[in-house]
Design a protein around this motif. Structure first.
Motif, PDB file in Angstrom:
ATOM      1  N   GLN A   5      30.024  30.676 -15.699  1.00 19.12           N
ATOM      2  CA  GLN A   5      28.768  30.045 -15.315  1.00 19.12           C
ATOM      3  C   GLN A   5      28.745  29.869 -13.799  1.00 19.12           C
ATOM      4  O   GLN A   5      29.702  29.356 -13.219  1.00 19.12           O
ATOM      5  CB  GLN A   5      28.628  28.697 -16.005  1.00 19.12           C
ATOM      6  CG  GLN A   5      27.282  28.056 -15.799  1.00 19.12           C
ATOM      7  CD  GLN A   5      27.174  26.755 -16.574  1.00 19.12           C
ATOM      8  OE1 GLN A   5      27.968  25.853 -16.386  1.00 19.12           O
ATOM      9  NE2 GLN A   5      26.181  26.680 -17.439  1.00 19.12           N
ATOM     10  N   ILE A   6      27.649  30.294 -13.191  1.00 18.42           N
ATOM     11  CA  ILE A   6      27.510  30.214 -11.738  1.00 18.42           C
ATOM     12  C   ILE A   6      26.317  29.329 -11.402  1.00 18.42           C
ATOM     13  O   ILE A   6      25.223  29.511 -11.938  1.00 18.42           O
ATOM     14  CB  ILE A   6      27.309  31.609 -11.117  1.00 18.42           C
ATOM     15  CG1 ILE A   6      28.511  32.503 -11.434  1.00 18.42           C
ATOM     16  CG2 ILE A   6      27.094  31.510  -9.608  1.00 18.42           C
ATOM     17  CD1 ILE A   6      28.346  33.938 -11.003  1.00 18.42           C
ATOM     18  N   THR A  30      26.292  33.222 -17.144  1.00 21.67           N
ATOM     19  CA  THR A  30      25.047  32.470 -17.172  1.00 21.67           C
ATOM     20  C   THR A  30      24.833  31.821 -15.808  1.00 21.67           C
ATOM     21  O   THR A  30      25.786  31.617 -15.052  1.00 21.67           O
ATOM     22  CB  THR A  30      25.046  31.381 -18.261  1.00 21.67           C
ATOM     23  OG1 THR A  30      26.138  30.497 -18.038  1.00 21.67           O
ATOM     24  CG2 THR A  30      25.148  31.985 -19.650  1.00 21.67           C
ATOM     25  N   CYS A  31      23.591  31.536 -15.517  1.00 20.90           N
ATOM     26  CA  CYS A  31      23.231  30.956 -14.228  1.00 20.90           C
ATOM     27  C   CYS A  31      22.599  29.588 -14.406  1.00 20.90           C
ATOM     28  O   CYS A  31      21.868  29.348 -15.368  1.00 20.90           O
ATOM     29  CB  CYS A  31      22.212  31.828 -13.517  1.00 20.90           C
ATOM     30  SG  CYS A  31      22.791  33.464 -13.141  1.00 20.90           S
ATOM     31  N   ILE A  32      22.898  28.740 -13.450  1.00 18.20           N
ATOM     32  CA  ILE A  32      22.209  27.460 -13.292  1.00 18.20           C
ATOM     33  C   ILE A  32      21.619  27.540 -11.895  1.00 18.20           C
ATOM     34  O   ILE A  32      22.282  28.038 -10.978  1.00 18.20           O
ATOM     35  CB  ILE A  32      23.176  26.262 -13.330  1.00 18.20           C
ATOM     36  CG1 ILE A  32      24.090  26.323 -14.538  1.00 18.20           C
ATOM     37  CG2 ILE A  32      22.414  24.949 -13.277  1.00 18.20           C
ATOM     38  CD1 ILE A  32      25.278  25.407 -14.404  1.00 18.20           C
ATOM     39  N   GLU A  47      26.694  19.571 -15.619  1.00 16.91           N
ATOM     40  CA  GLU A  47      27.109  20.974 -15.671  1.00 16.91           C
ATOM     41  C   GLU A  47      28.486  21.159 -15.045  1.00 16.91           C
ATOM     42  O   GLU A  47      28.850  20.429 -14.117  1.00 16.91           O
ATOM     43  CB  GLU A  47      26.099  21.868 -14.933  1.00 16.91           C
ATOM     44  CG  GLU A  47      24.692  21.808 -15.480  1.00 16.91           C
ATOM     45  CD  GLU A  47      24.530  22.520 -16.817  1.00 16.91           C
ATOM     46  OE1 GLU A  47      25.469  23.194 -17.276  1.00 16.91           O
ATOM     47  OE2 GLU A  47      23.443  22.401 -17.400  1.00 16.91           O
ATOM     48  N   ARG A  48      29.240  22.143 -15.526  1.00 14.60           N
ATOM     49  CA  ARG A  48      30.555  22.469 -14.976  1.00 14.60           C
ATOM     50  C   ARG A  48      30.652  23.973 -14.746  1.00 14.60           C
ATOM     51  O   ARG A  48      31.254  24.702 -15.528  1.00 14.60           O
ATOM     52  CB  ARG A  48      31.676  22.001 -15.919  1.00 14.60           C
ATOM     53  CG  ARG A  48      31.750  20.501 -16.090  1.00 14.60           C
ATOM     54  CD  ARG A  48      32.081  19.829 -14.751  1.00 14.60           C
ATOM     55  NE  ARG A  48      32.155  18.382 -14.852  1.00 14.60           N
ATOM     56  CZ  ARG A  48      31.197  17.552 -14.468  1.00 14.60           C
ATOM     57  NH1 ARG A  48      30.060  18.023 -13.985  1.00 14.60           N
ATOM     58  NH2 ARG A  48      31.355  16.250 -14.552  1.00 14.60           N
ATOM     59  N   PRO A  49      30.047  24.451 -13.667  1.00 11.64           N
ATOM     60  CA  PRO A  49      30.090  25.891 -13.402  1.00 11.64           C
ATOM     61  C   PRO A  49      31.497  26.353 -13.003  1.00 11.64           C
ATOM     62  O   PRO A  49      32.346  25.550 -12.628  1.00 11.64           O
ATOM     63  CB  PRO A  49      29.111  26.060 -12.238  1.00 11.64           C
ATOM     64  CG  PRO A  49      29.142  24.741 -11.532  1.00 11.64           C
ATOM     65  CD  PRO A  49      29.334  23.720 -12.622  1.00 11.64           C
ATOM     66  N   THR A  50      31.693  27.647 -13.075  1.00 14.18           N
ATOM     67  CA  THR A  50      32.947  28.265 -12.669  1.00 14.18           C
ATOM     68  C   THR A  50      32.944  28.534 -11.175  1.00 14.18           C
ATOM     69  O   THR A  50      33.990  28.557 -10.528  1.00 14.18           O
ATOM     70  CB  THR A  50      33.131  29.601 -13.427  1.00 14.18           C
ATOM     71  OG1 THR A  50      32.891  29.380 -14.819  1.00 14.18           O
ATOM     72  CG2 THR A  50      34.515  30.158 -13.238  1.00 14.18           C
ATOM     73  N   LEU A  51      31.750  28.763 -10.622  1.00 16.38           N
ATOM     74  CA  LEU A  51      31.571  29.120  -9.221  1.00 16.38           C
ATOM     75  C   LEU A  51      30.255  28.534  -8.736  1.00 16.38           C
ATOM     76  O   LEU A  51      29.282  28.471  -9.488  1.00 16.38           O
ATOM     77  CB  LEU A  51      31.543  30.653  -9.075  1.00 16.38           C
ATOM     78  CG  LEU A  51      31.204  31.246  -7.703  1.00 16.38           C
ATOM     79  CD1 LEU A  51      32.288  30.925  -6.684  1.00 16.38           C
ATOM     80  CD2 LEU A  51      31.013  32.758  -7.819  1.00 16.38           C
TER      81      LEU A  51
END
Length: 122
Positions: A5-6, A30-32, A47-51
């Motif tokens: 998730q980015i 997936t995108c936020i 949210e906890r994105p990867t990048l």
């Protein structure tokens, strides 16, 4: 493959749409989206994105301020999520501290794809 998730932070709708297209082409990503640094800080409450890819120059809260506030408000999360600064300026025109690297906006689509691959979880 681990889901990826980015979080893309940019006040320009065209840039967000381009990033969505390129990122989604990578598969299992997936995108936020956030429109400024404050919006991103609000989203990071859940949210906890990867990048995180953040634009340098934005109204309300710019990229460098976002990075400083992210580290100050959420130090544990900041330590685990790489933040990449995105800019349309030449690299010598900006001073970026605490960003893992810089992505030039007018670079190639390959630059974005390579960036996504570098930070993809294994």
């Amino acid at each position: 493959m681990t889901p990826y998730q980015i979080l893309v932070i940019d006040d320009n709708a065209d840039t967000r749409e381009l990033m969505k297209t390129v990122i989604c082409m990578q598969g299992n990503v997936t995108c936020i989206f956030a429109v400024n640094g404050q919006d991103a800080l609000d989203k990071l409450q859940v949210e906890r994105p990867t990048l995180i890819i953040v634009d340098h120059n934005m109204d309300v809260m710019d990229g460098p301020t976002f990075i400083l506030e992210f580290e100050k408000q959420m130090p544990d999360l900041f330590a685990t999520i790489p933040v990449v600064m995105m800019t349309a300026h030449t690299l010598r025109e900006i001073k970026v501290e605490k960003a893992k690297e810089i992505l030039v906006k007018n670079g190639s689509l390959k630059d974005i794809k390579d960036l996504i691959r570098r930070y993809r979880p294994v």
